[in-house]
Design a protein around this motif. Structure first.
Motif, mmCIF file in Angstrom:
data_model
loop_
_atom_site.group_PDB
_atom_site.id
_atom_site.type_symbol
_atom_site.label_atom_id
_atom_site.label_comp_id
_atom_site.label_asym_id
_atom_site.label_seq_id
_atom_site.Cartn_x
_atom_site.Cartn_y
_atom_site.Cartn_z
ATOM 1 N N ASP A 77 -2.084 -3.614 6.496
ATOM 2 C CA ASP A 77 -1.974 -2.577 5.463
ATOM 3 C C ASP A 77 -3.375 -2.308 4.914
ATOM 4 O O ASP A 77 -3.942 -3.143 4.213
ATOM 5 C CB ASP A 77 -1.036 -3.081 4.356
ATOM 6 C CG ASP A 77 -1.065 -2.208 3.103
ATOM 7 O OD1 ASP A 77 -1.526 -1.054 3.185
ATOM 8 O OD2 ASP A 77 -0.608 -2.699 2.046
ATOM 9 N N GLY B 86 -5.031 -0.653 2.328
ATOM 10 C CA GLY B 86 -4.824 0.027 1.052
ATOM 11 C C GLY B 86 -6.131 0.635 0.573
ATOM 12 O O GLY B 86 -7.179 0.423 1.192
ATOM 13 N N LYS C 295 -4.521 -5.878 3.554
ATOM 14 C CA LYS C 295 -3.628 -7.025 3.571
ATOM 15 C C LYS C 295 -3.148 -7.230 5.006
ATOM 16 O O LYS C 295 -2.790 -6.249 5.669
ATOM 17 C CB LYS C 295 -2.399 -6.775 2.678
ATOM 18 C CG LYS C 295 -2.615 -6.996 1.209
ATOM 19 C CD LYS C 295 -3.356 -5.915 0.461
ATOM 20 C CE LYS C 295 -2.676 -4.576 0.435
ATOM 21 N NZ LYS C 295 -3.437 -3.560 -0.324
ATOM 22 N N GLU D 184 3.360 3.902 5.290
ATOM 23 C CA GLU D 184 3.539 2.680 4.496
ATOM 24 C C GLU D 184 4.857 2.588 3.726
ATOM 25 O O GLU D 184 5.399 1.500 3.533
ATOM 26 C CB GLU D 184 2.370 2.526 3.515
ATOM 27 C CG GLU D 184 2.192 3.697 2.574
ATOM 28 C CD GLU D 184 1.123 3.422 1.498
ATOM 29 O OE1 GLU D 184 0.931 2.253 1.132
ATOM 30 O OE2 GLU D 184 0.496 4.379 1.028
ATOM 31 N N ASP E 132 5.991 1.423 -5.778
ATOM 32 C CA ASP E 132 4.844 0.692 -5.205
ATOM 33 C C ASP E 132 3.604 1.109 -5.977
ATOM 34 O O ASP E 132 3.060 2.185 -5.767
ATOM 35 C CB ASP E 132 4.700 1.019 -3.710
ATOM 36 C CG ASP E 132 3.429 0.417 -3.091
ATOM 37 O OD1 ASP E 132 2.624 -0.225 -3.810
ATOM 38 O OD2 ASP E 132 3.225 0.588 -1.872
ATOM 39 N N LYS F 205 3.649 4.944 -5.787
ATOM 40 C CA LYS F 205 4.541 5.627 -4.875
ATOM 41 C C LYS F 205 5.993 5.365 -5.243
ATOM 42 O O LYS F 205 6.384 4.211 -5.410
ATOM 43 C CB LYS F 205 4.279 5.169 -3.435
ATOM 44 C CG LYS F 205 3.071 5.831 -2.824
ATOM 45 C CD LYS F 205 1.856 5.040 -2.460
ATOM 46 C CE LYS F 205 1.631 3.696 -2.916
ATOM 47 N NZ LYS F 205 0.283 3.150 -2.781
HETATM 48 MG MG LIG Z 1 -0.966 -0.041 -1.074
#
Ligand SMILES: [Mg+2]
Ligand SMILES: Nc1ncnc2c1ncn2[C@@H]1O[C@H](COP(=O)(O)OP(=O)(O)OP(=O)(O)O)[C@@H](O)[C@H]1O
Length: 368
Positions: A27, A29, A34, A192, A212, A219
């Motif tokens: 991920d 970001g 991550k 995502e 999120d 999000k």
């Molecule tokens: Mg993120």
């Protein structure tokens, strides 16, 4: 460089055996990468290793926690670093595309539209929602199944709802480049939002809101019976809270970041800190309220639960604030629950879990 780095099992050699069937979810970001490596064993997803790395230090003058917008080369360098530091051993990877680089919307098709015509109808309909020429994006879609009780009363003028996603081809090219530079096996991407839903939902019935809160954006995804029905991005995230705190308390970003993470809005934080953070939340909570209201009105169905995810979910006092404000069952995501983990790590993983929702969801998809 890696104060955020949370490492891992590499040194402990907790898991041994072959790693050629392991997969890693990545991920990228806006503030941190991550990664989570898992493998299948006895029909279960076993956690092998995980790690996170702040991207701020890879930008000129950037700091931990800051939002970045890096080139494919810089991201690949950071990715190589975090894969190494985390002891990731596999090249079988899957990357997410950020929601900010994609469009997610629902369209309604005319009654009695035939499935075989969807591949021509959907791009035509989707054109109204996409601000660039349609041949510059890659489209994907999913017909939202009707509920059984609705099917019985389906009439000839009832429309078919379709969830559509669009990703700009330049974005796909950038992520392919990252794959190549980081020497990972090429693989399809996933937006995502879908990864986060996969890792944070258990068997919820009814309509559930997933929030999120990342560094740059918050999000909102409303999921009904496991299917994404609505998506909305709020252009403010956890890094904005730090910036606001730094300004109102007249302190450096790094210091404000520390106070936000440690004290937040929990008892023990001074009124000044609490108040500043709470006022940053006002805007975000108001946006959430309006998205929820619009959904409940459109589908005539209440939201039954809120799941908080992303690094922002860890802000002390956020879950209580959301619970007080909305009065729904409100929980913090625990995506590591979907994997087999050593018992002694359960508490630690529950605490940091929200940051890894997307990476875990990706890895789970790749394992399927
Ligand atoms: Mg993120
Ligand atoms: N304990 C904590 N309390 C408050 N905020 C925290 C805590 N831990 C992390 N954060 C915040 O979470 C954010 C990072 O979360 P995350 O890794 O989900 O974001 P991202 O994926 O990089 O961003 P985005 O999803 O917007 O692209 C940072 O702004 C950080 O300050």
């Amino acid at each position: 460089m890696d104060t955020l780095l949370k490492k891992l099992f590499g040194d402990f050699k907790l898991f041994s055996g072959k790693t050629n069937d392991s997969v890693v979810g990545v991920d990228i970001g806006s503030s941190a990468i991550k990664v989570v490596q898992i493998k299948k064993k006895g029909g279960k997803a076993v956690l092998e290793t995980y790690g996170a790395l702040s991207l701020g230090p890879y930008a000129d003058g950037g700091q931990v926690g800051q939002v970045t917008n890096l080139s494919a080369e810089k991201i690949a360098t950071a990715l190589a670093d975090v894969l190494k530091e985390s002891g990731v051993t596999t090249k079988i990877a899957i990357l997410s595309i950020p929601a900010s680089a994609s469009l997610i919307f629902t369209i309604e098709l005319p009654p009695l539209a035939l499935e075989k015509d969807f591949s021509t109808i959907i791009p035509t309909e989707a054109r109204k929602y996409i601000p660039v020429p349609i041949n510059e994006v890659t489209l994907d879609w999913l017909v939202i199944p009707k509920r059984v009780e609705e099917e019985r009363v389906q009439s000839a003028n009832e429309k078919t709802e379709v969830l559509v996603t669009a990703i700009h081809n330049d974005t796909i090219a950038k992520y392919n480049e990252i794959f190549k530079l980081a020497a990972l096996e090429p693989s399809p991407f996933e937006i995502e939002v879908f990864s986060a839903v996969r890792s944070t939902f258990m068997h919820e019935l009814g309509s559930v809101l997933l929030v999120d809160m990342g560094a740059s954006k918050t999000k909102l995804t409303i999921v009904d019976r496991g299917i994404v029905k609505q998506f909305h991005a709020i252009g403010r995230g956890a890094a904005d809270i730090t910036t606001m705190l730094a300004t109102s308390l007249d302190m450096p970003f790094a210091k404000a970041e520390e106070m936000k993470q440690e004290l937040g809005m929990a008892p023990g934080a001074t009124d000044q800190i609490s108040e500043s953070i709470r006022s940053s939340f006002d805007f975000i909570l108001a946006e959430i309220a309006s998205v929820v209201l619009a959904y409940e009105k459109k589908y005539n169905k209440p939201i039954s639960k809120i799941i908080l995810s992303g690094g922002g979910a860890l802000l002390p006092g956020f879950v209580d604030l959301a619970r007080d404000r909305f009065r729904y069952d409100t929980v913090i995501a625990n995506p590591f629950q979907k994997t087999e983990t050593p018992a002694f790590l359960e508490d630690v993983l529950a605490k940091i879990g929200p940051e890894f929702s997307v990476a875990i969801g990706l890895a789970l998809r790749k394992l399927q």
